[in-house]
Scaffold this motif. Structure first.
Motif, PDB file in Angstrom:
ATOM      1  N   TRP A  78     -26.674 -32.562  39.449  1.00 52.24           N
ATOM      2  CA  TRP A  78     -26.907 -31.267  38.765  1.00 52.24           C
ATOM      3  C   TRP A  78     -27.439 -30.361  39.806  1.00 52.24           C
ATOM      4  CZ3 TRP A  78     -32.487 -29.856  38.548  1.00 52.24           C
ATOM      5  CH2 TRP A  78     -32.879 -28.786  37.588  1.00 52.24           C
ATOM      6  N   LEU A  79     -28.275 -30.873  40.922  1.00 52.25           N
ATOM      7  CA  LEU A  79     -28.775 -30.024  41.894  1.00 52.25           C
ATOM      8  C   LEU A  79     -27.755 -29.466  42.914  1.00 52.25           C
ATOM      9  CD1 LEU A  79     -31.785 -32.120  43.226  1.00 52.25           C
ATOM     10  CD2 LEU A  79     -32.063 -29.750  41.877  1.00 52.25           C
ATOM     11  N   ALA A  93     -28.103 -26.413  39.822  1.00 51.83           N
ATOM     12  CA  ALA A  93     -29.154 -26.342  38.903  1.00 51.83           C
ATOM     13  C   ALA A  93     -28.993 -25.162  38.118  1.00 51.83           C
ATOM     14  CB  ALA A  93     -30.461 -26.437  39.570  1.00 51.83           C
ATOM     15  N   ARG A  94     -27.874 -24.914  37.605  1.00 54.29           N
ATOM     16  CA  ARG A  94     -27.509 -23.721  36.989  1.00 54.29           C
ATOM     17  C   ARG A  94     -28.228 -23.476  35.633  1.00 54.29           C
ATOM     18  NH1 ARG A  94     -21.118 -22.596  37.898  1.00 54.29           N
ATOM     19  NH2 ARG A  94     -20.860 -24.840  38.238  1.00 54.29           N
ATOM     20  N   ALA A 101     -31.210 -23.644  34.936  1.00 55.00           N
ATOM     21  CA  ALA A 101     -32.494 -23.200  35.128  1.00 55.00           C
ATOM     22  C   ALA A 101     -32.383 -21.855  36.253  1.00 55.00           C
ATOM     23  CB  ALA A 101     -33.450 -24.259  35.800  1.00 55.00           C
ATOM     24  N   PRO A 103     -37.522 -20.667  39.825  1.00 51.77           N
ATOM     25  CA  PRO A 103     -38.147 -21.636  40.483  1.00 51.77           C
ATOM     26  C   PRO A 103     -38.777 -22.371  39.775  1.00 51.77           C
ATOM     27  CG  PRO A 103     -38.244 -19.869  42.043  1.00 51.77           C
ATOM     28  CD  PRO A 103     -37.972 -19.302  40.612  1.00 51.77           C
ATOM     29  N   GLU A 150     -38.933 -22.847  36.774  1.00 56.95           N
ATOM     30  CA  GLU A 150     -37.907 -23.619  35.502  1.00 56.95           C
ATOM     31  C   GLU A 150     -37.173 -24.771  36.306  1.00 56.95           C
ATOM     32  OE1 GLU A 150     -35.556 -20.376  34.411  1.00 56.95           O
ATOM     33  OE2 GLU A 150     -37.203 -19.493  33.111  1.00 56.95           O
ATOM     34  N   VAL A 151     -36.623 -24.558  37.536  1.00 55.88           N
ATOM     35  CA  VAL A 151     -35.843 -25.611  38.273  1.00 55.88           C
ATOM     36  C   VAL A 151     -36.813 -26.746  38.420  1.00 55.88           C
ATOM     37  CG1 VAL A 151     -34.966 -26.498  40.302  1.00 55.88           C
ATOM     38  CG2 VAL A 151     -34.404 -23.834  39.168  1.00 55.88           C
ATOM     39  N   GLU A 157     -37.191 -28.618  34.893  1.00 55.24           N
ATOM     40  CA  GLU A 157     -36.259 -29.464  34.523  1.00 55.24           C
ATOM     41  C   GLU A 157     -35.868 -30.547  35.207  1.00 55.24           C
ATOM     42  OE1 GLU A 157     -31.597 -28.878  33.044  1.00 55.24           O
ATOM     43  OE2 GLU A 157     -32.838 -26.911  33.118  1.00 55.24           O
ATOM     44  N   LEU A 158     -36.017 -30.195  36.690  1.00 59.10           N
ATOM     45  CA  LEU A 158     -35.903 -31.453  37.536  1.00 59.10           C
ATOM     46  C   LEU A 158     -36.807 -32.708  37.412  1.00 59.10           C
ATOM     47  CD1 LEU A 158     -34.915 -32.849  40.297  1.00 59.10           C
ATOM     48  CD2 LEU A 158     -36.894 -31.583  41.284  1.00 59.10           C
ATOM     49  N   LEU A 215     -32.210 -30.878  46.638  1.00 54.49           N
ATOM     50  CA  LEU A 215     -33.555 -29.994  46.297  1.00 54.49           C
ATOM     51  C   LEU A 215     -33.997 -28.923  47.411  1.00 54.49           C
ATOM     52  CD1 LEU A 215     -35.901 -29.318  44.427  1.00 54.49           C
ATOM     53  CD2 LEU A 215     -37.233 -31.222  45.376  1.00 54.49           C
ATOM     54  N   ILE A 242     -31.561 -26.130  47.178  1.00 53.64           N
ATOM     55  CA  ILE A 242     -32.108 -25.125  45.831  1.00 53.64           C
ATOM     56  C   ILE A 242     -33.196 -24.307  46.433  1.00 53.64           C
ATOM     57  CG2 ILE A 242     -32.642 -25.020  43.598  1.00 53.64           C
ATOM     58  CD1 ILE A 242     -29.743 -25.799  43.788  1.00 53.64           C
TER      59      ILE A 242
END
Length: 394
Positions: free
Chosen positions: A12-13, A17-18, A20, A23, A25-26, A29-30, A165, A168
């Motif tokens: 996903w990362l 991380a689309r 979210a 930052p 939100e990322v 969700e992470l 991470l 991102i």
């Protein structure tokens, strides 16, 4: 999946991380994805350094069931004993991760910061560097309340997501850095326009605005007598009295020219009366703050130096102007020229704030006519107005 296998989170990362956008939100969700993978997270924090004249970095803190908290650290924090004894300082200096099994009686108490999570039931703490492509070191910390702390599989799952991470986080940091630098050096609204793609020479629009043109009186003579460092400090204190007042009233600082300052208050959806009222209130606040500054020397005070400010209302050309690939996002036009000429009258008339007829008619109860004047480069004589409550300065 509840065994600490985080390969789905890595994917996903790696895909950006689309799902979210922001930052915070990322991070939210992470952490939710990691918990779903069987990583028993209690607190997660990400610290990212930033390029800003006042702010050292930003912190994002996640806790289950709560919104991600965001905070900013100023450069002054770097000089505190608390920071120097923090995991962030240790990781930044040495580059390696640290782990403290908080529930272990043999756990070293080398970071006072960890006393609080330990007292709240934290059992394990893992701080790992997020290394950006430029080599700069940032930080992510992971805590749990699970008895016995993280298992080796869970810790390996966290370690597996650190590199993607970091990518991102770096992308988000670069975007924010670009935005902050544009805000700092061009102003917020100009920065938004540039980021939105208005970057070509000639990307200019006509807007109606209240214009602020100010200057420090006596600056030229003072600059001949002061050391460069002291002169810069003087200017910074002087502009600190104006810039917050302008920004707080909805204005945009466009340019510093030595001791001069050009700002505009776009009319936009508000009426000219409201905008002119806000600009005048900002002018009064700036004047009061300048008068309250401590003296430069026993013989020279800011109050004696004073400042001159012209307020005008008119149409300006606002956008990219320059040569080749060196552009300036500013405003020009006859209205700006008139404001500059009126500002030059402040010393002659012994007034700190003057206004044009176009500006004064929207604040009729505040101004009084001082006469019509011939101004350099302006064809017709121009009526000029001064504040009713301001006596000419001696």
């Amino acid at each position: 999946m509840a065994n600490g296998d985080t390969r789905s989170v890595v994917a996903w990362l790696a895909d950006g991380a689309r799902s979210a956008v922001q930052p915070q939100e990322v991070l939210a969700e992470l952490c939710e994805r990691l918990v779903a993978c069987g990583v028993p997270l209690w607190r997660v924090a990400v610290f990212v350094r930033t390029l800003h004249p006042q702010i050292m970095g930003r912190r994002f803190l996640w806790r289950p069931g709560a919104p991600v908290e965001m905070g900013e650290g100023r450069f002054e924090i770097l000089d505190t004993a608390e920071f120097r004894a923090s995991p962030f300082a240790h990781v930044s200096a040495h580059g390696g991760a640290i782990r403290r099994r908080l529930a272990d009686p043999e756990c070293p108490h080398d970071f006072p910061f960890l006393d609080d999570p330990s007292a709240e039931g934290g059992t394990d703490y893992f701080a790992a560097p997020l290394v950006f492509t430029d080599g700069s070191i940032h930080l992510a910390t992971w805590s749990t309340r699970q008895p016995g702390g993280f298992s080796e599989t869970q810790l390996a799952g966290i370690e597996a997501i650190l590199a993607p991470l970091a990518r991102i986080a770096e992308i988000a940091a670069l975007r924010r850095t670009a935005s902050m630098l544009l805000d700092t050096y061009t102003g917020h609204h100009a920065g938004e326009r540039i980021l939105a793609g208005q970057i070509r020479r000639g990307d200019v629009e006509e807007i109606d605005a209240a214009i602020w043109m100010s200057d420090m009186r006596g600056f030229t003579g003072l600059s001949d007598r002061m050391a460069p460092r002291a002169l810069i400090d003087l200017l910074n204190r002087y502009f600190d009295c104006q810039v917050p007042a302008i920004a707080g009233a909805g204005g945009e600082v466009l340019k510093f020219i030595g001791d001069g300052l050009l700002a505009i208050f776009p009319i936009g959806g508000a009426g000219p009366g409201e905008v002119c009222g806000r600009a005048l209130s900002a002018a009064r606040r700036a004047r009061a703050k300048i008068a309250d500054l401590p003296p430069l020397t026993s013989a020279v005070s800011f109050a004696r130096l004073g400042f001159g400010l012209a307020l005008h209302l008119g149409r300006v050309s606002y956008g990219n102007i320059g040569g080749g690939n060196r552009l300036d996002f500013t405003c020009i036009g006859p209205a700006v020229n008139l404001a500059a000429r009126i500002e030059a009258l402040t010393g002659r008339l012994c007034r700190s704030i003057l206004a044009s007829a176009e500006f004064a008619r929207h604040c009729r109860d505040e101004f009084t006519a001082l006469g019509a004047f011939t101004l350099p480069g302006i064809g017709a004589t121009q009526p000029v107005f001064g504040l009713k409550d301001e006596a000419p300065q001696k």
